[in-house]
Design a protein around this motif. Structure first.
Motif, mmCIF file in Angstrom:
data_model
loop_
_atom_site.group_PDB
_atom_site.id
_atom_site.type_symbol
_atom_site.label_atom_id
_atom_site.label_comp_id
_atom_site.label_asym_id
_atom_site.label_seq_id
_atom_site.Cartn_x
_atom_site.Cartn_y
_atom_site.Cartn_z
ATOM 1 N N ALA A 144 41.321 -21.330 18.968
ATOM 2 C CA ALA A 144 40.213 -21.232 19.918
ATOM 3 C C ALA A 144 39.583 -19.843 19.945
ATOM 4 O O ALA A 144 38.394 -19.681 19.666
ATOM 5 C CB ALA A 144 40.678 -21.629 21.317
ATOM 6 N N VAL A 145 40.365 -18.830 20.270
ATOM 7 C CA VAL A 145 39.809 -17.487 20.442
ATOM 8 C C VAL A 145 39.157 -16.985 19.161
ATOM 9 O O VAL A 145 38.020 -16.487 19.176
ATOM 10 C CB VAL A 145 40.895 -16.502 20.909
ATOM 11 C CG1 VAL A 145 40.339 -15.081 20.980
ATOM 12 C CG2 VAL A 145 41.450 -16.924 22.261
ATOM 13 N N TYR A 146 39.848 -17.139 18.050
ATOM 14 C CA TYR A 146 39.298 -16.635 16.791
ATOM 15 C C TYR A 146 38.058 -17.396 16.335
ATOM 16 O O TYR A 146 37.265 -16.878 15.541
ATOM 17 C CB TYR A 146 40.354 -16.678 15.692
ATOM 18 C CG TYR A 146 41.235 -15.462 15.638
ATOM 19 C CD1 TYR A 146 40.742 -14.195 15.921
ATOM 20 C CD2 TYR A 146 42.576 -15.568 15.283
ATOM 21 C CE1 TYR A 146 41.547 -13.074 15.875
ATOM 22 C CE2 TYR A 146 43.395 -14.453 15.217
ATOM 23 C CZ TYR A 146 42.869 -13.205 15.520
ATOM 24 O OH TYR A 146 43.678 -12.097 15.454
ATOM 25 N N MET A 147 37.878 -18.597 16.829
ATOM 26 C CA MET A 147 36.722 -19.386 16.395
ATOM 27 C C MET A 147 35.437 -19.005 17.124
ATOM 28 O O MET A 147 34.384 -19.593 16.906
ATOM 29 C CB MET A 147 37.009 -20.881 16.587
ATOM 30 C CG MET A 147 38.122 -21.400 15.676
ATOM 31 S SD MET A 147 37.853 -21.083 13.911
ATOM 32 C CE MET A 147 39.143 -19.867 13.573
ATOM 33 N N ASP A 148 35.510 -17.991 17.997
ATOM 34 C CA ASP A 148 34.317 -17.482 18.690
ATOM 35 C C ASP A 148 33.597 -16.397 17.891
ATOM 36 O O ASP A 148 32.759 -15.685 18.433
ATOM 37 C CB ASP A 148 34.693 -16.917 20.060
ATOM 38 C CG ASP A 148 34.979 -18.000 21.070
ATOM 39 O OD1 ASP A 148 34.501 -19.136 20.861
ATOM 40 O OD2 ASP A 148 35.685 -17.725 22.050
ATOM 41 N N SER A 149 33.922 -16.256 16.614
ATOM 42 C CA SER A 149 33.279 -15.224 15.803
ATOM 43 C C SER A 149 31.798 -15.556 15.580
ATOM 44 O O SER A 149 31.387 -16.694 15.813
ATOM 45 C CB SER A 149 33.995 -15.114 14.453
ATOM 46 O OG SER A 149 33.619 -16.131 13.563
ATOM 47 N N PRO A 150 30.984 -14.580 15.144
ATOM 48 C CA PRO A 150 31.389 -13.296 14.589
ATOM 49 C C PRO A 150 31.705 -12.268 15.678
ATOM 50 O O PRO A 150 31.174 -12.317 16.775
ATOM 51 C CB PRO A 150 30.177 -12.857 13.773
ATOM 52 C CG PRO A 150 29.022 -13.477 14.486
ATOM 53 C CD PRO A 150 29.533 -14.804 14.997
ATOM 54 N N PHE A 151 32.603 -11.341 15.321
ATOM 55 C CA PHE A 151 32.937 -10.197 16.157
ATOM 56 C C PHE A 151 32.344 -8.950 15.508
ATOM 57 O O PHE A 151 32.368 -8.808 14.288
ATOM 58 C CB PHE A 151 34.461 -10.047 16.289
ATOM 59 C CG PHE A 151 35.154 -11.310 16.721
ATOM 60 C CD1 PHE A 151 35.064 -11.771 18.021
ATOM 61 C CD2 PHE A 151 35.896 -12.052 15.816
ATOM 62 C CE1 PHE A 151 35.704 -12.925 18.421
ATOM 63 C CE2 PHE A 151 36.545 -13.222 16.194
ATOM 64 C CZ PHE A 151 36.444 -13.658 17.510
#
Length: 240
Positions: A144-151
């Motif tokens: 979930a958290v990592y799929m909110d990219s781009p960072f």
């Protein structure tokens, strides 16, 4: 896994990691002894453990990371042996009271067999009663958290754009990072691709016990609290 130029910028990108809390966690359960810091990276944690009086050995697979770590130790006048080893093949190392695999390094192993073999290698390297400390990304963070990219990160000397996408395996992620590093007034661009994979708390626990460990505690996010469904970093303390 080779980090290449990433080793040179690693410390700047890890400034928000509370290394001191990691040391406090280990000290609270195993205040002294011979310690192996597996996947030591650039040696920040190894240096802190040595300052606390531990007899430290540092290992990592990346030659670039170890070059930075060795320079760090020399600058601090610390005699810390540095070994280039994969965490799932410690080549018969033994006699340690404590082994650490910190800051989600275990998540770079891509197969179940590699993780299980790593636990067996760590168990064999420890003295009876020895302690094993490690942390991993939670499934929630990977899925979930990592799929909110781009960072995006923009500092005076370093900037990056970080894209993520699901990996081929369940609960895995591919990190595609483009870095811009200031060199003599100009910015050098380079790219890195990293892959990570995680598993459930129950699976890690099962594999630890199969290797012979007793799981002493499972906590979350640099606290003494048990993980919940939105915890991002899971900490394991196991004992031989």
């Amino acid at each position: 896994m080779k980090y290449g130029k990433f080793a040179a910028v690693y410390d700047g990108l890890m400034e928000d990691i509370p290394y001191e809390k990691y040391v406090e966690w280990v000290v609270s359960h195993a205040p002294s002894g011979k310690l192996l810091d597996v996947a030591c990276g650039t040696g920040t944690l190894s240096q802190l453990f040595a300052e606390m009086g531990y007899d430290v050995t540092a290992s990592d697979l990346s030659e670039d990371m170890l070059t930075v770590a060795n320079q760090r130790f020399q600058n601090a006048n610390q005699s810390i042996p540095v070994l280039q080893l994969s965490m799932d093949n410690l080549e018969g190392l033994g006699g340690f009271d404590i082994v650490t695999i910190a800051i989600d390094s275990l998540n770079y192993l891509q197969t179940e067999q590699q993780v299980q073999q790593t636990f067996k290698e760590i168990y064999a390297s420890l003295n009876p009663g020895g302690h094993f400390f490690f942390d991993v990304h939670s499934i929630f963070k990977v899925d979930a958290v990592y799929m909110d990219s781009p960072f995006v990160y923009d500092a005076e000397e370093i900037a990056y754009i970080w894209h993520t996408e699901p990996g081929e395996a369940e609960h895995s992620v591919v990190h595609d990072m483009t870095f811009f590093v200031r060199q003599n007034g100009l910015f050098e661009r380079f790219e890195e691709t990293h892959e990570q994979r995680t598993f459930s708390v129950d699976v890690y626990t099962k594999w630890l016990e199969a290797a012979g460990f007793t799981v002493e505690s499972v906590t979350a996010d640099f606290s003494d609290q048990a993980p919940d469904e939105e915890s991002e970093r899971i900490f394991f303390h196991a004992k031989k």
